[in-house]
Design a protein around this motif. Structure first.
Motif, PDB file in Angstrom:
ATOM      1  N   LEU A   1       0.929  -0.842  -0.225  1.00 36.96           N
ATOM      2  CA  LEU A   1      -0.416   0.346  -0.093  1.00 36.96           C
ATOM      3  C   LEU A   1       0.198   1.198  -0.238  1.00 36.96           C
ATOM      4  O   LEU A   1       2.150   0.993   0.207  1.00 36.96           O
ATOM      5  CB  LEU A   1      -0.805   0.315   1.256  1.00 36.96           C
ATOM      6  CG  LEU A   1      -1.982  -1.215   1.403  1.00 36.96           C
ATOM      7  CD1 LEU A   1      -2.407  -1.641   2.737  1.00 36.96           C
ATOM      8  CD2 LEU A   1      -2.651  -1.465   0.390  1.00 36.96           C
ATOM      9  N   HIS A   2       0.266   2.024  -0.709  1.00 39.62           N
ATOM     10  CA  HIS A   2       0.926   3.726  -0.625  1.00 39.62           C
ATOM     11  C   HIS A   2       0.506   4.773   0.962  1.00 39.62           C
ATOM     12  O   HIS A   2      -1.319   4.591   1.167  1.00 39.62           O
ATOM     13  CB  HIS A   2       0.460   4.342  -1.556  1.00 39.62           C
ATOM     14  CG  HIS A   2       0.626   6.068  -1.171  1.00 39.62           C
ATOM     15  ND1 HIS A   2       2.143   6.900  -1.333  1.00 39.62           N
ATOM     16  CD2 HIS A   2       0.334   6.955  -1.015  1.00 39.62           C
ATOM     17  CE1 HIS A   2       2.003   8.237  -1.139  1.00 39.62           C
ATOM     18  NE2 HIS A   2       1.070   8.081  -1.184  1.00 39.62           N
ATOM     19  N   ASP A   3       1.312   4.582   1.156  1.00 37.53           N
ATOM     20  CA  ASP A   3       0.759   5.728   2.548  1.00 37.53           C
ATOM     21  C   ASP A   3       1.326   6.842   2.740  1.00 37.53           C
ATOM     22  O   ASP A   3       1.965   7.679   2.413  1.00 37.53           O
ATOM     23  CB  ASP A   3       1.728   4.921   4.191  1.00 37.53           C
ATOM     24  CG  ASP A   3       1.294   5.528   5.576  1.00 37.53           C
ATOM     25  OD1 ASP A   3      -0.037   6.579   5.155  1.00 37.53           O
ATOM     26  OD2 ASP A   3       1.401   5.044   6.704  1.00 37.53           O
ATOM     27  N   PRO A   4       0.347   7.520   2.664  1.00 36.45           N
ATOM     28  CA  PRO A   4       0.438   9.067   2.796  1.00 36.45           C
ATOM     29  C   PRO A   4       1.877   9.910   3.674  1.00 36.45           C
ATOM     30  O   PRO A   4       1.786  11.056   3.201  1.00 36.45           O
ATOM     31  CB  PRO A   4      -0.650   9.868   2.992  1.00 36.45           C
ATOM     32  CG  PRO A   4      -1.453   9.657   2.580  1.00 36.45           C
ATOM     33  CD  PRO A   4      -1.436   7.558   3.170  1.00 36.45           C
ATOM     34  N   ALA A   5       1.878   9.425   4.923  1.00 37.58           N
ATOM     35  CA  ALA A   5       2.268   9.160   6.122  1.00 37.58           C
ATOM     36  C   ALA A   5       3.604   9.462   5.697  1.00 37.58           C
ATOM     37  O   ALA A   5       4.488   9.913   6.728  1.00 37.58           O
ATOM     38  CB  ALA A   5       2.550   8.635   7.468  1.00 37.58           C
ATOM     39  N   ARG A   6       4.190   8.621   4.665  1.00 35.82           N
ATOM     40  CA  ARG A   6       5.392   8.069   4.652  1.00 35.82           C
ATOM     41  C   ARG A   6       6.449   8.049   3.218  1.00 35.82           C
ATOM     42  O   ARG A   6       4.932   7.939   2.552  1.00 35.82           O
ATOM     43  CB  ARG A   6       5.455   6.861   4.866  1.00 35.82           C
ATOM     44  CG  ARG A   6       5.135   5.742   5.025  1.00 35.82           C
ATOM     45  CD  ARG A   6       4.943   4.228   6.031  1.00 35.82           C
ATOM     46  NE  ARG A   6       4.562   4.536   6.922  1.00 35.82           N
ATOM     47  CZ  ARG A   6       4.315   4.424   8.303  1.00 35.82           C
ATOM     48  NH1 ARG A   6       5.883   4.586   8.452  1.00 35.82           N
ATOM     49  NH2 ARG A   6       3.987   5.122   8.760  1.00 35.82           N
ATOM     50  N   THR A   7       7.328   8.238   2.115  1.00 34.49           N
ATOM     51  CA  THR A   7       7.778   8.056   1.268  1.00 34.49           C
ATOM     52  C   THR A   7       7.915   6.900   1.197  1.00 34.49           C
ATOM     53  O   THR A   7       7.068   7.360  -0.298  1.00 34.49           O
ATOM     54  CB  THR A   7       9.359   9.056   1.443  1.00 34.49           C
ATOM     55  OG1 THR A   7       9.766   8.217   2.012  1.00 34.49           O
ATOM     56  CG2 THR A   7       8.542   9.913   1.486  1.00 34.49           C
ATOM     57  N   ALA A   8       8.168   5.795   2.063  1.00 34.79           N
ATOM     58  CA  ALA A   8       7.872   4.577   1.346  1.00 34.79           C
ATOM     59  C   ALA A   8       6.519   3.363   0.985  1.00 34.79           C
ATOM     60  O   ALA A   8       5.860   4.007   2.337  1.00 34.79           O
ATOM     61  CB  ALA A   8       9.001   3.464   2.358  1.00 34.79           C
ATOM     62  N   PRO A   9       6.223   2.354   0.553  1.00 39.73           N
ATOM     63  CA  PRO A   9       5.308   1.720   0.437  1.00 39.73           C
ATOM     64  C   PRO A   9       5.485   1.275   1.428  1.00 39.73           C
ATOM     65  O   PRO A   9       6.180   0.452   2.344  1.00 39.73           O
ATOM     66  CB  PRO A   9       5.270   1.196  -0.732  1.00 39.73           C
ATOM     67  CG  PRO A   9       6.805   0.778  -0.894  1.00 39.73           C
ATOM     68  CD  PRO A   9       7.478   2.198  -0.549  1.00 39.73           C
ATOM     69  N   LEU A  10       3.939   0.966   2.349  1.00 42.69           N
ATOM     70  CA  LEU A  10       4.125  -0.241   2.940  1.00 42.69           C
ATOM     71  C   LEU A  10       3.515  -1.801   2.878  1.00 42.69           C
ATOM     72  O   LEU A  10       2.810  -1.742   1.595  1.00 42.69           O
ATOM     73  CB  LEU A  10       3.000  -0.102   3.908  1.00 42.69           C
ATOM     74  CG  LEU A  10       3.327   1.545   5.083  1.00 42.69           C
ATOM     75  CD1 LEU A  10       2.442   1.938   5.970  1.00 42.69           C
ATOM     76  CD2 LEU A  10       4.035   0.664   6.313  1.00 42.69           C
TER      77      LEU A  10
END
Length: 239
Positions: free
Chosen positions: A46-55
């Motif tokens: 997933l893409h998390d708006p809080a961080r640059t790396a995917p989760l």
């Protein structure tokens, strides 16, 4: 009465300066330390708006954990967490079991804290040396950090390394990227403001200002030289 400075407005916590944490997906932390080896499967990236790396979302038995995704991981890959795991990208091991020269990320500072450093997209640290009771790790800043060998880390490099290669092209993209992390942009220099907006505002040219000190001022009024060594004329003649 002059207008309050940006620092004072930010301290009150209006929606403009408040992080949109309701949009954040999950805390990316390791599971608690266990004696047995945990084996899970990546069920989603997933893409998390809080961080640059995917989760990546890992399912271990009936539990789900979110961790920063390494390069080369995909849905369906197996991830091992704990002592005795294989040296494969995405697996989690104690630093004492990782050989020298291997790239690691999402490193714990204290055993069991879940991973604190080297988590941004494209970053990795390197295990440099092992000594009795400690492991020396070289961070992306080239700083050498001494850690407990029981601190855990993930093997590999954080995914999303090419995010800075694509040009932003317009200012609006920068605004929305920083807004997702509660960072106000653009930022106006204090001396470019009007006198009513900031204590350093006013003047049609750049000129040398009188030194100010605001070490004992309230937090919102700390502007200028905070804790300056000297603000007045030097007393006494030359010796």
């Amino acid at each position: 009465m002059p207008r309050r400075t940006k620092m004072q407005r930010r301290g009150k916590g209006k929606p403009k300066y408040r992080a949109p944490s309701h949009k954040y997906l999950a805390r990316a932390k390791f599971p608690p330390i266990r004696e047995e080896l945990m084996v899970g499967e990546v069920v989603e990236i997933l893409h998390d708006p809080a961080r640059t790396a995917p989760l990546m979302v890992i399912r271990c038995d009936d539990d789900f954990y979110a961790l920063p995704a390494p390069e080369g991981i995909m849905v369906g890959s197996q991830v091992e967490i704990g002592s005795g795991a294989h040296l494969r990208a995405g697996n989690v091991l104690p630093l004492g079991e990782i050989p020298e020269g291997m790239d690691v990320f999402n490193i714990e500072l204290v055993p069991g804290d879940g991973g604190k450093i080297v988590r941004a997209a494209g970053l990795s640290a390197k295990v440099m040396a092992k000594e009795e009771g400690r492991v020396i790790v070289k961070l992306p800043s080239r700083q050498l950090k001494v850690l407990n060998p029981r601190c855990r880390a993930m093997i590999g490099v954080v995914a999303g390394a090419g995010r800075k290669e694509k040009p932003l092209l317009k200012a609006g993209k920068v605004y929305h990227i920083l807004k997702a992390k509660a960072k106000v942009w653009p930022r106006v220099a204090a001396r470019a403001m009007n006198p009513v907006d900031h204590p350093m505002g006013g003047g049609k040219r750049r000129h040398k200002r009188k030194k100010t000190t605001s070490k004992r001022a309230p937090r919102g009024a700390r502007v200028g030289s905070i804790g300056a060594r000297r603000t007045g004329r030097k007393k006494g003649g030359k010796k």
